[in-house]
Design a protein around this motif. Structure first.
Motif, mmCIF file in Angstrom:
data_model
loop_
_atom_site.group_PDB
_atom_site.id
_atom_site.type_symbol
_atom_site.label_atom_id
_atom_site.label_comp_id
_atom_site.label_asym_id
_atom_site.label_seq_id
_atom_site.Cartn_x
_atom_site.Cartn_y
_atom_site.Cartn_z
ATOM 1 N N VAL A 159 0.162 32.217 66.084
ATOM 2 C CA VAL A 159 0.246 33.450 65.289
ATOM 3 C C VAL A 159 -1.168 33.957 64.990
ATOM 4 C CG1 VAL A 159 1.050 34.462 63.118
ATOM 5 C CG2 VAL A 159 2.468 32.776 64.304
ATOM 6 N N LEU A 160 -2.073 33.031 64.706
ATOM 7 C CA LEU A 160 -3.452 33.408 64.363
ATOM 8 C C LEU A 160 -4.253 33.873 65.572
ATOM 9 C CD1 LEU A 160 -4.083 30.526 61.831
ATOM 10 C CD2 LEU A 160 -3.974 32.945 61.280
ATOM 11 N N ILE A 174 8.388 35.797 58.360
ATOM 12 C CA ILE A 174 8.021 36.293 57.028
ATOM 13 C C ILE A 174 8.982 37.396 56.607
ATOM 14 C CG2 ILE A 174 6.290 37.612 55.720
ATOM 15 C CD1 ILE A 174 4.110 36.063 57.223
ATOM 16 N N LEU A 222 9.443 36.599 46.586
ATOM 17 C CA LEU A 222 8.440 35.980 47.448
ATOM 18 C C LEU A 222 7.084 36.474 46.939
ATOM 19 C CD1 LEU A 222 7.563 34.381 49.940
ATOM 20 C CD2 LEU A 222 8.048 36.410 51.321
ATOM 21 N N VAL A 223 6.273 35.553 46.448
ATOM 22 C CA VAL A 223 5.039 35.923 45.757
ATOM 23 C C VAL A 223 3.828 35.824 46.675
ATOM 24 C CG1 VAL A 223 3.516 35.292 43.825
ATOM 25 C CG2 VAL A 223 5.985 35.268 43.530
ATOM 26 N N GLU A 224 3.907 34.959 47.667
ATOM 27 C CA GLU A 224 2.757 34.783 48.559
ATOM 28 C C GLU A 224 3.216 34.222 49.897
ATOM 29 O OE1 GLU A 224 -0.362 32.319 46.882
ATOM 30 O OE2 GLU A 224 -1.532 32.339 48.738
ATOM 31 N N CYS A 225 2.524 34.633 50.963
ATOM 32 C CA CYS A 225 2.684 33.990 52.272
ATOM 33 C C CYS A 225 1.295 33.601 52.752
ATOM 34 C CB CYS A 225 3.261 34.943 53.315
ATOM 35 S SG CYS A 225 4.848 35.590 52.911
ATOM 36 N N ARG A 226 1.229 32.507 53.460
ATOM 37 C CA ARG A 226 -0.019 32.166 54.146
ATOM 38 C C ARG A 226 0.298 31.819 55.590
ATOM 39 N NH1 ARG A 226 -3.652 28.435 49.968
ATOM 40 N NH2 ARG A 226 -3.175 29.677 48.108
ATOM 41 N N VAL A 227 -0.570 32.245 56.476
ATOM 42 C CA VAL A 227 -0.495 31.819 57.873
ATOM 43 C C VAL A 227 -1.692 30.903 58.089
ATOM 44 C CG1 VAL A 227 -0.335 32.523 60.284
ATOM 45 C CG2 VAL A 227 0.407 34.108 58.470
ATOM 46 N N ILE A 228 -1.430 29.667 58.486
ATOM 47 C CA ILE A 228 -2.517 28.687 58.628
ATOM 48 C C ILE A 228 -2.425 27.983 59.974
ATOM 49 C CG2 ILE A 228 -2.779 28.312 56.142
ATOM 50 C CD1 ILE A 228 -1.113 25.751 56.455
ATOM 51 N N ARG A 229 -3.506 27.268 60.324
ATOM 52 C CA ARG A 229 -3.593 26.618 61.631
ATOM 53 C C ARG A 229 -2.868 25.271 61.653
ATOM 54 N NH1 ARG A 229 -9.921 26.941 63.142
ATOM 55 N NH2 ARG A 229 -10.111 25.685 61.259
ATOM 56 N N GLU A 248 -3.816 21.044 52.304
ATOM 57 C CA GLU A 248 -4.388 21.866 51.229
ATOM 58 C C GLU A 248 -3.418 22.983 50.818
ATOM 59 O OE1 GLU A 248 -8.246 23.625 52.097
ATOM 60 O OE2 GLU A 248 -7.926 25.034 50.447
#
Lengths: 264, 264
Positions: free
Chosen positions: B25-26, B35, B49-56, B64
């Motif tokens: 995705v990144l 999402i 839904l307050v937050e989304c993060r896309v991470i590796r 983390e």
């Protein structure tokens, strides 16, 4: 991909983070289209996108995310919340994140007055407000500019405007090493059939990252194996071994991505 | 929407966070589709839904993000990285985030052995590994289960599987107050023309959130004004005032969303 790869662990080159600011994405009303575009563009520049966050139009949350991410990444790009209405609080929040005054930017004011003429009003002229000392980002679509403070680039949420803004600034970004990417695919061989062989192959080709992406086609599984690395010869060597592995599993290796169904 | 609204600032009801885990995705290779789906479904359940993060796919980064978000939100949903190949490290990373052992889950093992029969192999059986004591999430599509540890729900990245998994668990989530949402739109009136009036209107109707979303149609701007609140009468009162405001600006109010061009 795994955490032992040079790309994943590298902190040597530039890195990027995207902050999508907008309740409408979190409520499901709007499908974000900026993450994918910026991801593709940054990849082309050799600037790996390391993290994205989607956050609300809430000042404290914008401040927290901007400050966490600007300390961590070379570049932070925000999208959304810089229009003319009460729910557009990104510019003010970025000023607060940097501890800067928030006021009318003379050049932005000139641009908006020239554009709106006698249709300029209080709401529209709010779009001339930036953190003190901000550098403007040109908006060739609807004029109201974005801006940059240090390493934080504040852009519109409307995709056509966000893209135009990014196109205007991308030449100023310091790019990194551009990855060579090659894909070998196969139809009828699922990733579960070759998972262990692939793990051995990845260990053997530690200088590249191999990603495995399943798809459905003709009612069965297939796999796209994407090899990414800084060195073309090493990427090609890994692809050669992947082709041999697919043949050994009874499959036919195909060069390039195979478009699948359903799993995309 | 603004940060003084009851919904935005509220910590009384349940909250949710989505973590999309995946280099693909990144890098821009894959467009995330989870999402938006989860945002819509959670909104229907009254769980903002307050937050989304896309991470590796990097263990330290997953640990983390999981630990930061599980402490902050009622529910955390992860998608991606639970397949059978070397780049699927989500399950192991979630175990590490919780400080739990990582090993074969007996029920998951039974499900996978029953499904694969004599095609079970080392790679496929890795999908039976979970943090110790995890609760399985059913996968009616391809059998390999997701799992839950405390408030963290670990699901597949493939959208058709992520959706099936979420459909199976959504009945177990404790929903919150379901927001009433009504939209008034207008063609030919841009948000800049009514921004100040709208700000006054929002201040007057402080119990609702009013979002303003511009669009292009017939070569000109239009605006969707989305009113969201817990109380239907208050939402309707705000909509009535919005209609009057649009008429006063020389426009025609339309009930419901107007589909625009380009700015979507």
């Amino acid at each position: 991909m795994n955490d032992t790869s040079p790309q994943a662990g590298s902190t040597a080159g530039p890195t990027a983070c995207v902050l999508v600011i907008g309740n409408e994405v979190l409520s499901g009303r709007t499908k974000d289209a900026n993450i994918n575009y910026l991801a593709e563009e940054l990849t082309k520049l050799g600037i790996p996108l390391v993290e994205c966050r989607v956050i609300r139009d809430v000042e404290a949350e914008i401040i927290e995310a901007v400050n966490a991410c600007r300390a961590k990444y070379t570049y932070v790009f925000t999208t959304g919340g810089i229009g003319s209405t009460h729910d557009d609080i990104t510019a003010k929040s970025v000023a607060a994140a940097f501890g800067l005054d928030f006021g009318t930017h003379p050049e932005a004011e000139r641009i908006l007055l020239a554009h709106y003429g006698d249709k300029a009003n209080t709401a529209r002229m709010r779009m001339a407000m930036t953190p003190a000392g901000a550098h403007l980002i040109d908006n060739p679509v609807s004029k109201a500019p974005g801006f940059r403070v240090e390493n934080v680039y504040v852009m519109a949420g409307v995709p056509v405007i966000a893209r135009a803004m990014f196109d205007g600034i991308k030449g100023t970004l310091k790019g990194g090493r551009i990855m060579v990417v090659q894909t070998v695919s196969t139809i009828g061989i699922s990733e579960g059939m070759i998972g262990e062989e692939l793990r051995v192959l990845q260990d053997h080709h530690a200088s590249v990252d191999i990603g495995s992406y399943p798809f459905l086609k003709f009612g069965g599984f297939g796999t796209n194996l994407v090899v990414r690395g800084a060195d073309k010869a090493q990427v090609e060597a890994a692809c050669a071994d992947i082709r041999a592995m697919i043949k050994a599993a009874g499959g036919t290796p195909l060069d390039g991505e195979t478009e699948g169904e359903e799993l995309k």
